[in-house]
Design an enzyme around this catalytic site. Sequence first.
Site, PDB file in Angstrom:
ATOM      1  N   ARG A   1       0.837  -1.202   0.000  1.00  6.53           N
ATOM      2  CA  ARG A   1       0.000   0.000   0.000  1.00  6.53           C
ATOM      3  C   ARG A   1       0.870   1.250   0.000  1.00  6.53           C
ATOM      4  O   ARG A   1       0.565   2.223  -0.690  1.00  6.53           O
ATOM      5  CB  ARG A   1      -0.949  -0.001   1.201  1.00  6.53           C
ATOM      6  CG  ARG A   1      -1.978  -1.125   1.159  1.00  6.53           C
ATOM      7  CD  ARG A   1      -2.906  -1.085   2.366  1.00  6.53           C
ATOM      8  NE  ARG A   1      -3.774   0.098   2.339  1.00  6.53           N
ATOM      9  CZ  ARG A   1      -4.489   0.496   3.380  1.00  6.53           C
ATOM     10  NH1 ARG A   1      -4.427  -0.158   4.533  1.00  6.53           N
ATOM     11  NH2 ARG A   1      -5.263   1.563   3.284  1.00  6.53           N
TER      12      ARG A   1
ATOM     13  N   CYS B   1      -1.392   6.121   9.037  1.00  5.99           N
ATOM     14  CA  CYS B   1      -1.727   4.837   8.409  1.00  5.99           C
ATOM     15  C   CYS B   1      -2.824   5.118   7.396  1.00  5.99           C
ATOM     16  O   CYS B   1      -2.772   6.118   6.691  1.00  5.99           O
ATOM     17  CB  CYS B   1      -2.150   3.818   9.465  1.00  5.99           C
ATOM     18  SG  CYS B   1      -3.531   4.389  10.501  1.00  5.99           S
TER      19      CYS B   1
END
Length: 283
Positions: free
Chosen positions: A180, A240
Amino acid sequence: MSMLVAKNWLLARLYEQDQVIVDCRFQLGKPEVGRQAYDAGHIPGAVYLDLEADLSGPVQAHGGRHPLPELTALEERLSRAGIGPQTRVVAYDDQGGMYAARLWWLLRYAGHEQVYVLSEGFSAWEAAGYPVNAEQQVVIPQTFTAQPQRGMWADVSEVREASAAGAHGALLVDSREAKRYIGEEEPIDARAGHIPSAVNRFWKEVLDERGAWKSEAELREHFADIIQEAEEGRDVVVYCGSGVSACPNVLALHHLGYTNVKLYPGSWSDWISYEENPIAVGN
């Protein structure tokens, strides 16, 4: 005292009156699963707090997928859970500490220092033969008054400054999985990649092969380069996808004694909500 506590430490203090145990189990995409797991069995005396209903605010145009709750709402939920100014809080989940660390961060942000995370999850507690029951705790409400610690978090403007300043600004740490971070895969958010100048430290790397938190020595080795920057006076801002899985990295660094470590609560999902914000891909 450490911010992480072992299951035998909690067992020895299970019924102390000045303590509230909080079950934070949750499953993204299936918000009912955590409460169902709690209802089926939990550590005796534990109350349940839900990531989305209790530990997040309503989703808006900006602020990310799990915005911070308004302080008045947080005060009400914590008070209702029996948490007062002198309460020792021990949080646990069964997802490596991600959701328990979110509660840890919220309480620390609200000025409450007596909060700890169980270093192993509910499954380890149960596997050890420690007591479990399905009884609903009768909670005596307390009065929790937040004393917000603004130094615990960074907003999008501060993150923009840090990103633009590169090595001369705060160190940005991306807590998502490497795929990611580099933009190879994005299963949740609308855009892939990372905030320019951020480095990657996948949050699950704070855990050992058993799923328990690593020792202090192992954590120091894992965060060695980040610790060096922090010791030289550089602020660290951790993010995050939505401000949840960054919390274990923040907790780990505070646990090691580094208080110049902040959370970017909106995280990647907030960052990409501003079209003008730049995006980096690759390492």
